[in-house]
Design an enzyme around this catalytic site. Structure first.
Site, PDB file in Angstrom:
ATOM      1  N   ASP A  19       7.053  -6.546 -32.792  1.00 54.76           N
ATOM      2  CA  ASP A  19       6.495  -5.245 -32.469  1.00 54.76           C
ATOM      3  C   ASP A  19       5.144  -5.183 -33.189  1.00 54.76           C
ATOM      4  OD1 ASP A  19       6.307  -2.513 -31.709  1.00 54.76           O
ATOM      5  OD2 ASP A  19       7.082  -1.921 -33.668  1.00 54.76           O
ATOM      6  N   ASP A  21       3.104  -1.706 -33.972  1.00 54.64           N
ATOM      7  CA  ASP A  21       2.969  -0.521 -34.811  1.00 54.64           C
ATOM      8  C   ASP A  21       4.048  -0.462 -35.885  1.00 54.64           C
ATOM      9  OD1 ASP A  21       0.715   0.507 -33.484  1.00 54.64           O
ATOM     10  OD2 ASP A  21       1.961   1.395 -31.927  1.00 54.64           O
ATOM     11  N   GLU A  28       0.825   3.785 -36.855  1.00 60.29           N
ATOM     12  CA  GLU A  28       1.257   3.999 -35.479  1.00 60.29           C
ATOM     13  C   GLU A  28       0.009   4.318 -34.654  1.00 60.29           C
ATOM     14  OE1 GLU A  28       4.244   3.908 -33.869  1.00 60.29           O
ATOM     15  OE2 GLU A  28       5.280   3.173 -35.671  1.00 60.29           O
ATOM     16  N   ARG A  64       2.708  12.257 -25.147  1.00 53.17           N
ATOM     17  CA  ARG A  64       1.759  12.089 -26.256  1.00 53.17           C
ATOM     18  C   ARG A  64       0.369  11.716 -25.753  1.00 53.17           C
ATOM     19  NH1 ARG A  64       4.947   7.951 -29.937  1.00 53.17           N
ATOM     20  NH2 ARG A  64       5.676   7.317 -27.878  1.00 53.17           N
ATOM     21  N   SER A 107       4.157  -4.492 -27.475  1.00 55.76           N
ATOM     22  CA  SER A 107       3.847  -3.204 -28.090  1.00 55.76           C
ATOM     23  C   SER A 107       3.762  -2.081 -27.069  1.00 55.76           C
ATOM     24  CB  SER A 107       2.506  -3.306 -28.833  1.00 55.76           C
ATOM     25  OG  SER A 107       2.102  -2.052 -29.323  1.00 55.76           O
ATOM     26  N   GLY A 108       4.310  -0.942 -27.453  1.00 49.40           N
ATOM     27  CA  GLY A 108       4.125   0.264 -26.651  1.00 49.40           C
ATOM     28  C   GLY A 108       2.778   0.900 -26.930  1.00 49.40           C
ATOM     29  N   LYS A 152      10.201  -3.881 -23.007  1.00 55.67           N
ATOM     30  CA  LYS A 152      10.189  -5.007 -23.935  1.00 55.67           C
ATOM     31  C   LYS A 152      11.230  -6.052 -23.543  1.00 55.67           C
ATOM     32  CE  LYS A 152       8.205  -2.832 -28.033  1.00 55.67           C
ATOM     33  NZ  LYS A 152       8.296  -2.646 -29.498  1.00 55.67           N
ATOM     34  N   ASP A 175      10.914  -2.319 -35.674  1.00 55.80           N
ATOM     35  CA  ASP A 175      11.270  -1.235 -36.600  1.00 55.80           C
ATOM     36  C   ASP A 175      11.865   0.007 -35.958  1.00 55.80           C
ATOM     37  OD1 ASP A 175       8.718   1.133 -36.930  1.00 55.80           O
ATOM     38  OD2 ASP A 175       8.594  -0.530 -35.523  1.00 55.80           O
ATOM     39  N   ASN A 178      12.758   1.686 -29.727  1.00 51.65           N
ATOM     40  CA  ASN A 178      12.344   0.939 -28.542  1.00 51.65           C
ATOM     41  C   ASN A 178      12.428  -0.570 -28.734  1.00 51.65           C
ATOM     42  OD1 ASN A 178      10.100   0.972 -30.288  1.00 51.65           O
ATOM     43  ND2 ASN A 178       8.659   0.799 -28.598  1.00 51.65           N
TER      44      ASN A 178
END
Length: 224
Positions: A19, A21, A28, A64, A107-108, A152, A175, A178
């Protein structure tokens, strides 16, 4: 470091998936963009709920990003460039590369940050999302391969299929909620300062904010 000692005695193919972030970077992305846009309080609440698995990730991402509408692209890029790598990130990636690993970052977050981080660390596969821009400002829209709840997992399977082995042969590090879909499918799942919901899916849990703590775990594995 806390270790759950649940890693099975098997051989692992040399792919490690990260991941970004709060894993490879000490921030983040969405929260830093929100800070630049003056909406950090609103966005941080949604981020926390999403990472804890309390709300739908896909919807949380869209909600967001909408709040970022009108943020100047130049300002957004400056915020992303200011994010620091997680302590030990360079050392860990260098170590696994020296062992012959291929590396992936799923990564998102957004290309505004992942392009730079991927290049800095020399990551082989980088997948993230794209923030729409019009006339030099963010439009509040997002697209890309990592917008879905299980994106993912889909990309993880795609990469391993291209490389000719199974997800269960690989190592993942993450972490948040997701990352659960990665942890369920990997052979070795390492939770790095994780949200409580992720711990139950982890083979190893790192509570020290230093990625170098993962090196002994990697070195203990039986690698192809």
């Amino acid at each position: 470091m806390n270790s759950s000692n649940n890693i099975s005695k098997k051989r692992y193919s040399k792919l490690i998936v990260f991941d970004m972030d709060s894993t490879l970077v000490d921030a983040e992305s969405i929260d830093e963009l929100a800070r630049a846009a003056g909406v950090v309080d609103k966005v941080s609440v949604v981020t926390e709920k999403a990472m804890n698995g309390d709300i739908d990730y896909n919807q949380a991402l869209k909600d967001r990003v909408k709040l970022l509408k009108g943020l100047k692209l130049e300002t957004a890029q400056e915020a992303m460039n200011a994010m620091h790598l997680m302590p030990g990130a360079e050392e860990l990636v260098k170590h696994v590369k020296n062992l012959g690993f291929k590396t992936a970052m799923l990564s998102g977050g957004f290309t505004l940050s992942t392009d730079r981080v991927g290049k800095l660390l020399g990551i082989d596969y980088v997948y993230s999302n794209i923030l729409a821009v019009e006339d030099g400002y963010l439009t509040g829209e997002v697209s890309g391969p990592m917008t879905g709840n299980n994106s993912k997992e889909v990309v993880f399977e795609k990469i391993t299929k291209e490389m000719g082995f199974n997800t269960t042969d690989c190592i993942v590090v993450g972490d948040g909620a997701n990352d659960i879909c990665l942890f369920k499918n990997a052979g070795c799942a390492i939770a790095f300062n994780p949200k409580p919901i992720l711990r139950q899916y982890a083979d190893e849990v790192i509570t020290k904010k230093d990625l170098r703590a993962i090196i002994p775990i990697i070195d203990s594995l039986d690698l192809d």
